[in-house]
Design an enzyme around this catalytic site. Structure first.
Site, PDB file in Angstrom:
ATOM      1  N   ARG A  96      -3.386 -29.851 -62.098  1.00  0.00           N
ATOM      2  CA  ARG A  96      -2.980 -31.259 -62.104  1.00  0.00           C
ATOM      3  C   ARG A  96      -3.001 -31.829 -60.686  1.00  0.00           C
ATOM      4  O   ARG A  96      -3.428 -32.970 -60.469  1.00  0.00           O
ATOM      5  CB  ARG A  96      -1.579 -31.416 -62.709  1.00  0.00           C
ATOM      6  CG  ARG A  96      -1.079 -32.846 -62.607  1.00  0.00           C
ATOM      7  CD  ARG A  96       0.219 -33.101 -63.329  1.00  0.00           C
ATOM      8  NE  ARG A  96       0.664 -34.469 -63.084  1.00  0.00           N
ATOM      9  CZ  ARG A  96       1.687 -35.061 -63.688  1.00  0.00           C
ATOM     10  NH1 ARG A  96       2.386 -34.385 -64.593  1.00  0.00           N
ATOM     11  NH2 ARG A  96       2.015 -36.307 -63.406  1.00  0.00           N
ATOM     12  N   ASN A 150      -2.114 -33.519 -73.343  1.00  0.00           N
ATOM     13  CA  ASN A 150      -3.099 -34.445 -72.794  1.00  0.00           C
ATOM     14  C   ASN A 150      -4.430 -33.750 -72.477  1.00  0.00           C
ATOM     15  O   ASN A 150      -4.484 -32.533 -72.429  1.00  0.00           O
ATOM     16  CB  ASN A 150      -2.511 -35.088 -71.538  1.00  0.00           C
ATOM     17  CG  ASN A 150      -1.521 -36.195 -71.884  1.00  0.00           C
ATOM     18  OD1 ASN A 150      -1.815 -37.026 -72.716  1.00  0.00           O
ATOM     19  ND2 ASN A 150      -0.350 -36.189 -71.271  1.00  0.00           N
ATOM     20  N   CYS A 172       1.572 -39.599 -78.786  1.00  0.00           N
ATOM     21  CA  CYS A 172       1.964 -39.823 -77.389  1.00  0.00           C
ATOM     22  C   CYS A 172       3.344 -40.459 -77.353  1.00  0.00           C
ATOM     23  O   CYS A 172       3.681 -41.264 -78.221  1.00  0.00           O
ATOM     24  CB  CYS A 172       0.938 -40.734 -76.713  1.00  0.00           C
ATOM     25  SG  CYS A 172       1.349 -41.177 -75.007  1.00  0.00           S
ATOM     26  N   ASP A 173       4.128 -40.133 -76.340  1.00  0.00           N
ATOM     27  CA  ASP A 173       5.499 -40.641 -76.266  1.00  0.00           C
ATOM     28  C   ASP A 173       5.665 -41.878 -75.390  1.00  0.00           C
ATOM     29  O   ASP A 173       6.729 -42.487 -75.389  1.00  0.00           O
ATOM     30  CB  ASP A 173       6.448 -39.545 -75.776  1.00  0.00           C
ATOM     31  CG  ASP A 173       6.180 -39.143 -74.331  1.00  0.00           C
ATOM     32  OD1 ASP A 173       5.084 -39.429 -73.819  1.00  0.00           O
ATOM     33  OD2 ASP A 173       7.052 -38.516 -73.714  1.00  0.00           O
ATOM     34  N   HIS A 203      -2.777 -44.283 -73.874  1.00  0.00           N
ATOM     35  CA  HIS A 203      -2.476 -44.727 -72.507  1.00  0.00           C
ATOM     36  C   HIS A 203      -3.308 -45.956 -72.156  1.00  0.00           C
ATOM     37  O   HIS A 203      -3.698 -46.147 -71.002  1.00  0.00           O
ATOM     38  CB  HIS A 203      -2.736 -43.608 -71.487  1.00  0.00           C
ATOM     39  CG  HIS A 203      -1.712 -42.522 -71.554  1.00  0.00           C
ATOM     40  ND1 HIS A 203      -1.712 -41.443 -70.693  1.00  0.00           N
ATOM     41  CD2 HIS A 203      -0.645 -42.332 -72.378  1.00  0.00           C
ATOM     42  CE1 HIS A 203      -0.698 -40.640 -70.987  1.00  0.00           C
ATOM     43  NE2 HIS A 203      -0.037 -41.174 -72.010  1.00  0.00           N
ATOM     44  N   TYR A 268       0.392 -47.861 -68.594  1.00  0.00           N
ATOM     45  CA  TYR A 268      -0.787 -47.214 -68.021  1.00  0.00           C
ATOM     46  C   TYR A 268      -1.905 -48.202 -67.707  1.00  0.00           C
ATOM     47  O   TYR A 268      -2.853 -47.845 -66.991  1.00  0.00           O
ATOM     48  CB  TYR A 268      -1.304 -46.120 -68.957  1.00  0.00           C
ATOM     49  CG  TYR A 268      -0.555 -44.811 -68.817  1.00  0.00           C
ATOM     50  CD1 TYR A 268      -1.003 -43.818 -67.955  1.00  0.00           C
ATOM     51  CD2 TYR A 268       0.612 -44.588 -69.536  1.00  0.00           C
ATOM     52  CE1 TYR A 268      -0.314 -42.630 -67.814  1.00  0.00           C
ATOM     53  CE2 TYR A 268       1.314 -43.399 -69.401  1.00  0.00           C
ATOM     54  CZ  TYR A 268       0.850 -42.430 -68.545  1.00  0.00           C
ATOM     55  OH  TYR A 268       1.539 -41.250 -68.406  1.00  0.00           O
ATOM     56  N   ARG A 288       2.139 -37.246 -57.626  1.00  0.00           N
ATOM     57  CA  ARG A 288       3.151 -37.086 -58.669  1.00  0.00           C
ATOM     58  C   ARG A 288       3.429 -35.605 -58.952  1.00  0.00           C
ATOM     59  O   ARG A 288       4.572 -35.220 -59.210  1.00  0.00           O
ATOM     60  CB  ARG A 288       2.675 -37.796 -59.940  1.00  0.00           C
ATOM     61  CG  ARG A 288       3.599 -37.641 -61.153  1.00  0.00           C
ATOM     62  CD  ARG A 288       4.962 -38.240 -60.925  1.00  0.00           C
ATOM     63  NE  ARG A 288       5.838 -37.982 -62.074  1.00  0.00           N
ATOM     64  CZ  ARG A 288       7.151 -37.996 -62.033  1.00  0.00           C
ATOM     65  NH1 ARG A 288       7.777 -38.261 -60.897  1.00  0.00           N
ATOM     66  NH2 ARG A 288       7.866 -37.747 -63.109  1.00  0.00           N
TER      67      ARG A 288
END
Length: 446
Positions: A96, A150, A172-173, A203, A268, A288
């Site tokens: 990531r 994801n 998706c939350d 998103h 997003y 992040r």
């Protein structure tokens, strides 16, 4: 409840930092989704053990009737389950971090699920999700998989192509989080009090309608007035634990709304409307991922360690806030008891958005029941939104083409077409940097 059955669940990605909160949520909601067995599966035994040992204590204290185990053996994990919860991160935080930092080298937004980073993550996720589906179908052929790993849009497109008859629902939350904020803004309790019409991609979407579920009152005028000024930022006690980067995200929704004031945007959209703003405000050396490693991961693993050392889960951190996965429990309840409650899912369009291609993967409201999901017709997408969606969903399809054909050209086209990337030469530099670090996970692109 319509039956007295108790259910067996496996969380694929048992080492996730979100898993303990999910376990508490399952226990707290046993009145509507009772369990007989809970299992964790992860291919990282050491990471999973840290989470699993703490969760064993939580379950022993709170719900001793639930049989619990964690394992790295797929047969053991996926045998005798009714629901599979997909919460995996292929390559973990190391990859990531690279998804975020490699694009930033070239002045392109570095973000987990959008732009080149999101496409890189999606390509890594495809084979892993397909493998989990295959294990589920081999060992528990009647089970449902609720996937929230994801990059959802890319994974859902791969499911559409390669596992079209599988019992998999991709969710998706983020819209749930935003609707919880909408509820706060309008003086309601939480997202359960809101009825809505929403459409887009994962998103990448917009609310056309928001109403008070109980009274039918149109909440859009009140929300638009609020969002125009403050975005989705609530502040006060509600946001006392919200991290600074998320505060900025929720406030930035005001600028997103200003661009298209007929609807309310998913947060997003900032990455697509204002990519250069995102780059300008990013630190290429501290993204992040670094925030998560310094904050959430340390806190979660530290709390798990404390629980194990003390031998008790009393007064744990998740008792105060275990709502992250509440909607997943709601979805399981809807399928198990055939309630036809409305939630968002990422599905083949087939007319849900009238002016999008039938094979587009779209995120729209669906009614969840024992037969899976039935999409709600959302009407026509606006010209602006349709143009944005056509470009983005083509990028997502090209990534799946790249996986299927092992094609360098398709992946390059996906990067070059994406709205966050300024031109094809930059796309090529990013892709060429990403290929060697993704060698353990990607197909050999030629």
């Amino acid at each position: 409840m319509a039956n007295d059955k108790r259910y067996s669940v496996v969380i694929a990605g048992g080492g996730s930092t979100f898993t303990p909160g999910f376990v508490l949520n399952l226990i707290q909601n046993e009145d509507k989704f009772p369990l007989r067995k809970l299992k964790f599966y992860d291919n990282d035994a050491e990471r999973q053990k840290k989470i699993g040992d703490a969760c064993a204590i939580i379950i022993k204290e709170r719900a001793p009737h639930i049989e619990f185990e964690y394992t790295t053996d797929p047969k053991e994990a996926f045998t005798d389950v009714d629901f599979v919860m997909g919460s995996i991160r292929v390559g973990k935080y190391k990859m990531r971090s690279l998804d975020e930092k490699i694009p930033l080298r070239y002045g392109v937004n570095g973000q987990e699920t959008t732009g080149p980073g999101g496409m890189a993550y999606g390509l890594r996720s495809i084979p892993a999700i397909l493998q989990i589906i295959d294990w589920m179908e081999e060992y528990s052929p009647n089970a449902w998989m609720i996937n929230y790993s994801n990059t959802i849009a890319i994974v859902a497109e791969a499911c559409r192509r390669f596992r079209p008859n599988s019992k998999v629902i991709n969710i998706c939350d983020m819209p749930i989080d935003i609707m919880t904020r909408m509820a706060q803004i309008c003086g309601l309790k939480d997202f359960h009090d809101i009825d809505f019409n929403y459409y887009g991609l994962n998103h990448f979407g917009w609310w056309k309608e928001v109403r008070d579920k109980k009274t039918g009152k149109d909440l859009m005028p009140e929300l638009k007035k609020y969002v125009a000024k403050d975005g989705y930022w609530v502040g006060g006690d509600f946001d006392k634990d919200t991290e600074a980067s998320w505060e900025e995200t929720f406030k930035k929704a005001a600028d997103c709304y200003a661009l298209e004031p007929e609807t309310l945007p998913n947060t997003y959209m900032q990455y697509y409307y204002f990519p250069q703003y995102e780059v300008k405000n990013a630190n290429p050396e501290h993204t992040r991922t670094d925030e998560i490693l310094e904050y959430r991961q340390k806190i979660v693993f530290g709390e798990c360690k404390r629980i194990v050392e003390e031998g008790t889960a009393k007064n744990n951190m998740w008792d105060r806030n275990a709502v992250h996965s509440e909607y997943i429990v709601d979805i399981c309840h809807a399928i198990a008891y055939n309630t036809h409650e409305k939630f968002l899912a990422n599905i083949p369009n087939n007319g849900a958005i009238a002016n999008m291609d039938p094979d587009s993967i779209v995120e729209v409201p669906c009614y969840f029941g024992a037969d899976g999901v039935q999409p709600m017709a959302t009407g026509m997408a606006g010209r602006f939104q349709r143009g944005m969606m056509m470009e983005q969903q083509t990028c997502e399809k090209l990534v799946v083409d790249a996986y299927e054909q092992k094609s360098y050209d398709k992946m390059l086209q996906a990067f070059a077409l994406n709205k966050t990337v300024p031109d094809a030469s930059v796309a090529k530099k990013i892709l060429d940097d990403m290929i060697p670090v993704n060698k353990p996970y990607w197909p050999d692109l030629k």
